[in-house]
Write an enzyme that holds these catalytic residues in place. Structure first.
Site, mmCIF file in Angstrom:
data_model
loop_
_atom_site.group_PDB
_atom_site.id
_atom_site.type_symbol
_atom_site.label_atom_id
_atom_site.label_comp_id
_atom_site.label_asym_id
_atom_site.label_seq_id
_atom_site.Cartn_x
_atom_site.Cartn_y
_atom_site.Cartn_z
ATOM 1 N N GLY A 1 0.644 -1.096 0.333
ATOM 2 C CA GLY A 1 0.179 0.014 -0.131
ATOM 3 C C GLY A 1 0.884 1.253 0.099
ATOM 4 C CB ALA A 2 4.399 2.141 -0.105
ATOM 5 C CD1 TRP A 3 4.477 2.719 -4.840
ATOM 6 C CD2 TRP A 3 3.760 2.839 -7.051
ATOM 7 N NE1 TRP A 3 5.604 2.539 -5.851
ATOM 8 C CE2 TRP A 3 5.287 2.662 -6.898
ATOM 9 C CE3 TRP A 3 3.069 2.980 -8.222
ATOM 10 C CZ2 TRP A 3 5.905 2.489 -8.181
ATOM 11 C CZ3 TRP A 3 3.605 2.619 -9.332
ATOM 12 C CH2 TRP A 3 5.198 2.527 -9.439
ATOM 13 C CG ASP B 1 -9.421 -11.319 -30.919
ATOM 14 O OD1 ASP B 1 -9.078 -11.878 -31.935
ATOM 15 O OD2 ASP B 1 -9.675 -11.966 -29.894
ATOM 16 C CG ASP C 1 5.546 -1.077 -7.902
ATOM 17 O OD1 ASP C 1 6.445 -1.271 -8.569
ATOM 18 O OD2 ASP C 1 5.810 -1.067 -6.764
ATOM 19 C CG ASP D 1 -1.241 -6.980 -4.489
ATOM 20 O OD1 ASP D 1 -0.506 -6.276 -4.899
ATOM 21 O OD2 ASP D 1 -1.282 -8.194 -4.566
ATOM 22 C CE LYS E 1 8.030 -3.701 -9.877
ATOM 23 N NZ LYS E 1 8.287 -3.305 -8.665
HETATM 24 C C1 SAM Z 1 6.352 -4.577 -5.633
HETATM 25 S S1 SAM Z 1 4.928 -5.315 -4.962
HETATM 26 C C2 SAM Z 1 3.956 -3.506 -5.275
HETATM 27 C C3 SAM Z 1 4.462 -2.647 -4.095
HETATM 28 C C4 SAM Z 1 3.321 -1.612 -4.169
HETATM 29 N N1 SAM Z 1 3.514 -0.788 -5.209
HETATM 30 C C5 SAM Z 1 3.646 -0.537 -2.811
HETATM 31 O O1 SAM Z 1 3.793 0.338 -3.048
HETATM 32 O O2 SAM Z 1 3.352 -1.142 -1.663
HETATM 33 C C6 SAM Z 1 4.160 -6.012 -6.369
HETATM 34 C C7 SAM Z 1 2.682 -6.502 -6.265
HETATM 35 O O3 SAM Z 1 2.353 -7.146 -7.295
HETATM 36 C C8 SAM Z 1 1.411 -8.018 -7.125
HETATM 37 N N2 SAM Z 1 0.843 -8.811 -8.087
HETATM 38 C C9 SAM Z 1 1.654 -9.682 -8.765
HETATM 39 N N3 SAM Z 1 0.982 -10.506 -9.788
HETATM 40 C C10 SAM Z 1 -0.298 -9.869 -9.899
HETATM 41 C C11 SAM Z 1 -1.286 -10.175 -10.457
HETATM 42 N N4 SAM Z 1 -1.327 -11.030 -11.350
HETATM 43 N N5 SAM Z 1 -2.633 -9.406 -10.263
HETATM 44 C C12 SAM Z 1 -2.431 -8.332 -9.325
HETATM 45 N N6 SAM Z 1 -1.527 -8.224 -8.212
HETATM 46 C C13 SAM Z 1 -0.525 -9.062 -8.557
HETATM 47 C C14 SAM Z 1 1.852 -8.823 -5.857
HETATM 48 O O4 SAM Z 1 0.996 -9.490 -5.026
HETATM 49 C C15 SAM Z 1 2.731 -7.610 -5.218
HETATM 50 O O5 SAM Z 1 2.106 -7.195 -3.906
#
Ligand code: SAM
Length: 315
Positions: free
Chosen positions: A89-91, A180, A218, A109, A258
């Site tokens: 949840g930082a973003w 599509d 992210d 997420d 990202k």
């Molecule tokens: C690097 S962390 C994100 C950190 C977040 N931006 C923050 O500020 O706290 C990457 C996140 O992508 C999520 N993720 C990975 N694959 C996913 C998917 N298929 N659908 C949704 N979220 C996904 C992971 O569960 C993880 O919490």
């Protein structure tokens, strides 16, 4: 009583015991030690703790925003923001702080997490078509309470001991024929075959069908340690985020995405350039230097409607 004395009297016996060997292996693991040392010495990790931020990832978005003014809104008009891969949840925290009051922020997420007050969250897999529909519904519906009830209907299943949200219609990535099946939102709306009477009506229709100002992604799957595999998984998540941007982002909207660098990122860049006027690679200094992660910052979506077949055929 005797057992308590064993470690003191015969440490050699204790050292041979299986549980001790396990503990010793964990304790002396070079990588975990390095990780702990790196976290402790890392200025961003320390600062995040100090600032009550959920993780050091916050600084990456802060640096991107400083450079590209992601949340700038002339006249302080509230923004609609979707944050993909939002846990922990930082973003969300940064978006909440930077957006004008009354902005609508949705974190998505695959893992459950507690969003900050003022942010909504959805536990769902972005590789599922249903998730895309739910995100659209969230921003199109006025009453988000009833929306939350709908989210609870999403089927939950357990895969490999992990609880996952699974819905039908999985997006497979750029080369998949399934892309599509995403229909142009306008085609679904009642009366969409009729000619638009006035400019104003057209604007209202566009604002309804493409309600989002900023898409943040992210997302990162669990890394496997194999660079090629991690890169490919990252490309699939990027394509899913790009589809969200195509479907929901307003004209002139922004996307931050990202990706893990690798051979295919140039094709992703080409796809992004079909949709946005400006696409720039950016590695915030808050990213670890040795990490393969990088961001595409995409500014100025060229038009409301974008034909996905053209985007995904391009590269
Ligand atoms: C690097 S962390 C994100 C950190 C977040 N931006 C923050 O500020 O706290 C990457 C996140 O992508 C999520 N993720 C990975 N694959 C996913 C998917 N298929 N659908 C949704 N979220 C996904 C992971 O569960 C993880 O919490």
């Amino acid at each position: 009583m005797f057992l308590y004395l064993v470690p003191l009297l015969r440490p050699d016996i204790v050292r041979k015991a299986p549980f001790f060997r396990l503990f010793a292996r964990y304790k002396s693991s070079g990588s975990s030690k390095r990780w702990l040392r790196r976290q402790k010495n890392d200025i961003y990790s320390r600062e995040a703790k100090h600032e009550n931020l959920k993780s050091r990832a916050a600084f990456k978005l802060l640096q991107i925003d400083q450079q590209f003014k992601l949340f700038h809104s002339p006249g302080g008009v509230p923004l609609n923001v979707v944050d993909l891969g939002a846990a922990p949840g930082a973003w969300n925290q940064v978006a909440l702080d930077k957006c004008p009051r009354q902005s609508k922020i949705l974190g998505v997420d695959i893992l459950p997490y507690q969003p900050p007050r003022g942010v909504s969250s959805m536990q769902a897999n972005i590789l599922s078509k249903r998730t895309h529909e739910n995100i659209r519904n969230f921003f199109q519906k006025k009453d988000n309470k009833s929306m939350m009830e709908e989210f609870e209907d999403v089927e939950i299943t357990t895969v490999g001991g992990k609880k996952l949200t699974v819905t039908e219609g999985t997006i497979q990535g750029a080369n998949s024929a399934s892309i599509d099946t995403y229909s142009r939102p306008q085609d679904k709306s009642p009366g969409s075959n009729q000619p638009v009477d006035s400019e104003q009506e057209k604007h209202l229709e566009e604002a309804k069908n493409w309600p989002v100002d900023v898409v943040l992604s992210d997302m990162m799957a669990n890394t496997s340690g194999l660079a090629v595999r991690d890169h490919e998984m990252s490309m699939d998540l990027c394509d899913a985020a790009l589809i969200v941007a195509i479907d929901l982002l307003k004209k002139n909207g922004k996307l931050v995405i990202k990706f893990f660098t690798g051979v295919q990122d140039k094709y992703l860049e080409q796809r992004l350039k079909v949709v946005f006027h400006k696409v720039q690679r950016f590695k915030p200094s808050a990213c670890r230097r040795e990490s393969k992660e990088c961001y595409f910052v995409c500014l100025g979506k060229k038009s409301y409607y974008v034909d996905k077949l053209i985007v995904f055929r391009k590269a």
